[in-house]
Design an enzyme around this catalytic site. Structure first.
Site, mmCIF file in Angstrom:
data_model
loop_
_atom_site.group_PDB
_atom_site.id
_atom_site.type_symbol
_atom_site.label_atom_id
_atom_site.label_comp_id
_atom_site.label_asym_id
_atom_site.label_seq_id
_atom_site.Cartn_x
_atom_site.Cartn_y
_atom_site.Cartn_z
ATOM 1 N N GLU A 317 0.805 -1.218 0.000
ATOM 2 C CA GLU A 317 0.000 0.000 0.000
ATOM 3 C C GLU A 317 0.847 1.282 0.000
ATOM 4 O O GLU A 317 0.681 2.164 0.859
ATOM 5 C CB GLU A 317 -0.987 -0.033 1.168
ATOM 6 C CG GLU A 317 -1.920 -1.233 1.058
ATOM 7 C CD GLU A 317 -3.110 -1.212 1.994
ATOM 8 O OE1 GLU A 317 -3.129 -0.386 2.922
ATOM 9 O OE2 GLU A 317 -4.023 -2.030 1.797
ATOM 10 N N GLU A 409 -5.253 -8.412 -0.786
ATOM 11 C CA GLU A 409 -6.064 -8.111 0.400
ATOM 12 C C GLU A 409 -7.462 -7.771 -0.080
ATOM 13 O O GLU A 409 -7.627 -6.999 -1.023
ATOM 14 C CB GLU A 409 -5.512 -6.924 1.205
ATOM 15 C CG GLU A 409 -4.232 -7.174 1.942
ATOM 16 C CD GLU A 409 -3.867 -5.992 2.846
ATOM 17 O OE1 GLU A 409 -4.783 -5.228 3.245
ATOM 18 O OE2 GLU A 409 -2.668 -5.825 3.132
#
Length: 640
Positions: A317, A409
């Site tokens: 991320e 995810e």
């Protein structure tokens, strides 16, 4: 998943690490590096045509024609004469939906609504052109009836088992014992229970890959610097962790993070209570050397034929300030150095990214890799609270159309200890996601397998709305049973057709046929609107199932249910549960099962049969037809 244990203005840890981490999570989690204010007009897509709004019981069904090149579609709603706003599904990190049909739920009866829809190139791209508005409202008079037609002799396609990758917190948890700060009187051993969770996932869910945070974290002691400034590598703890999961039958997706302190430009920049370093390297050559050393070591230890079946994912991320203190260009360099390092060991080793939150940076990374002749062997991103957008158009535009797409995810919600994780609505959400990505995605990894999780501290009690499919102690939550029922489907999918109020947008179905003649009908009723986590009676439906092409004269019928009253180990604990005593644990383990019941046999006439089932919202039902009559017929006449 993201959190942090310090503020941007204070680089030194202070006070309680868990309290500090949670406070900083709230401050920085929504800060992104992506700038949409200067979007390139060449990314503009035309407005979708054919927008229609159909009144339904408890919802409005929207549909429109697909726009070539679109990753997804934004939906704008105006309530009466109020201001227009994007439909955000109760808090999803990505408002865009991937398909061209949608049920807008949580609406008031008797209230008029106006809608517009726009196509977007990617999750972070703006909407340039909106459709003409349409108006609609709910219809309280609509009958809550749906028909499912199943052609049992017509194979329509093959099931993609996208759930065979899952996420986990750090694999270093495998080395832990009892949490010394836990108030749990039963003293759960973290390492053994975490390992058992992975074994359960492998054996019952078909999991073959796990993606975990922070293999380069300093807890694993991968690299150090001596007094003369020389780097030294030690992968013995990495070996211990990977040996253990490989023995279970699960391969790693190697998340290349976080930055070791010996390499970091600013080692005080961290995330999570365990202080993963989020800084770029001080020396890019040293980062590249570390990745090359790690990769070579893994190939030497496990063999190229084995490691070539893994994946090397660069960072986690980086589009969030809480996870990366560099710029987007800094991340691209991080990716380039890591990709070249991996390929310097062997060209067969797959490397990919951008591993972003909220489905961002897919198009920019693909463009950068095309421009700089970099490998992009697979593409990864994350989404919470929504179904993944379509990454295929972006990859086609830059010549990477054959790259596998992995959402490393994904989950029903992104909030730590949020109110949605332990409830039944997550089970229907899981199946909606798996169905939505069939034939356009290769892995959809639920984050995470176990409530043994430490981003913002250890679990404060047993039922705390943790991210895990399994609790501490490995009780199976409703979301777990959704994955298990998907795994129990056969590979051959049968032709189905749903019709009626809410068909395909609320109630969905998959039907499969096993080689021994068993037929599984998997139905679910759900919405991605998190505001309806406790259900909405207006969305309950009765489904009439009409089967044709049946090869046998009779079938034994069983039903497995997941709803508020079935396969729900949390039933009876609406406010959660602190650490149970021994008697409570006995009762919980007795309730830790899939609710399955035998029903009346199905008698077939001219290859056809019929069943009826009631599906509350949210709920899942799996009806299994097994050839042959029962020895003792059941007295139940319907599935209800």
């Amino acid at each position: 998943m993201t959190s942090a244990d310090r503020t941007e203005t204070d680089a030194k840890p202070a006070g309680n690490p868990e309290t500090d981490a949670r406070a900083d999570w709230e401050q920085r989690i929504y800060l992104r590096l992506t700038d949409t204010g200067s979007a390139d007009p060449s990314t503009a897509l035309p407005a979708p045509a054919g927008l229609a709004a159909e009144p339904g019981l408890g919802h409005v069904r929207l549909s429109w024609q697909p726009v070539p090149g679109a990753a997804g579609y934004l939906i704008e709603r105006r309530d009466g004469e109020g201001e227009p706003h994007l439909v955000s599904h109760g808090g999803s990190d990505v408002p865009a939906v991937p398909g061209c049909a949608f049920a807008d739920t949580g609406l008031a009866d008797g209230q008029p609504y106006s809608y517009r829809v726009a196509a977007v190139t990617g999750a972070e791209f703006p909407a340039w052109h909106w459709s003409e508005p349409v108006r609609s409202s709910t219809d309280p008079s609509r009958p809550p009836a749906i028909t499912l037609a199943v052609e049992a002799d017509q194979v329509a396609g093959q099931l993609q088992r996208v759930w065979q990758m899952v996420g986990s917190e750090r694999l270093s948890q495998l080395r832990l014992g009892v949490d010394p700060d836990s108030t749990d009187p039963n003293a759960h051993q973290i390492g053994p229970e975490f390992a058992e969770a992975l074994r359960i996932a492998h054996d019952e869910l078909g999991v073959r890959y796990v993606r975990a945070h922070a293999i380069l974290h300093d807890d694993n002691q991968v690299v150090s610097r001596d007094a003369e400034g020389n780097l030294h590598y030690d992968f013995s703890i990495v070996d211990e962790l990977y040996d253990q999961i490989l023995a279970i039958g699960i391969r790693p997706i190697v998340e290349l993070s976080f930055m070791p302190a010996a390499l970091a430009a600013n080692p005080d920049e961290t995330v999570f209570t365990y202080r993963g370093i989020i800084s770029p390297p001080a020396d890019w050559a040293e980062w590249r050397a570390l990745i090359a050393e790690l990769t070579q070591h893994l190939v030497d230890r496990y063999g190229i034929d084995e490691v070539a079946q893994w994946g090397f994912e660069v960072w986690n991320e980086p589009n969030l300030v809480v996870f990366w203190t560099g710029s987007q260009q800094d991340y691209f360099r991080l990716y380039a150095e890591a990709a070249r390092a991996v390929k310097s060991v062997d060209s067969r080793l797959p490397v990919g990214g951008p591993s972003t939150a909220a489905s961002e940076w897919i198009e920019p990374l693909a463009a950068y890799a095309e421009q700089h002749d970099l490998p992009l062997d697979f593409v990864t991103s994350h989404t919470y609270g929504n179904l993944p957008v379509d990454a295929q158009p972006a990859l086609r535009r830059h010549g990477f159309d054959k790259a596998p797409i992995w959402w490393t995810e994904w989950g029903v919600g992104s909030t730590h200890y949020g109110p949605i994780h332990d409830g039944v609505i997550g089970a229907a959400f899981v199946l909606s996601g798996y169905a939505a990505v069939q034939n356009r995605m290769d892995a959809l990894a639920y984050w995470v397998i176990s409530d043994h999780f430490e981003e913002l501290g250890r679990p404060p009690r047993l039922f705390h709305n943790g991210f895990g499919l399994l609790t501490v102690g490995n009780l199976r939550k409703p979301r777990y049973w959704a994955v298990a029922l998907a795994e129990q489907l056969a590979d051959d999918l049968l032709r189905t057709e749903l019709s009626g109020d809410g068909a395909e947008v609320l109630v969905q179905a998959l039907a499969s046929k096993h080689p021994d003649g068993r037929i599984d009908l998997l139905l679910w009723n759900g919405t991605i609107n998190a505001e309806l986590m406790d259900g909405d009676p207006r969305l309950d439906r009765e489904v009439e199932i009409r089967l044709s092409g049946l090869a046998e004269s009779s079938y034994r019928v069983s039903v497995a249910r997941v709803d508020e009253l079935h396969s729900n180990v949390l039933q009876g604990y609406p406010d959660g549960l602190d650490w149970p005593d021994q008697e409570q644990w006995r009762l919980l383990r007795a309730a830790d099962r899939l609710d399955q019941r035998q029903l009346a046999d199905l008698t077939v006439a001219q290859g056809s049969g019929q069943l009826t089932i009631t599906l509350p919202m949210p709920a899942i039902a799996r009806i299994r037809l097994t050839p042959g009559a029962s020895a003792t017929p059941s007295h139940e006449e319907t599935v209800g």
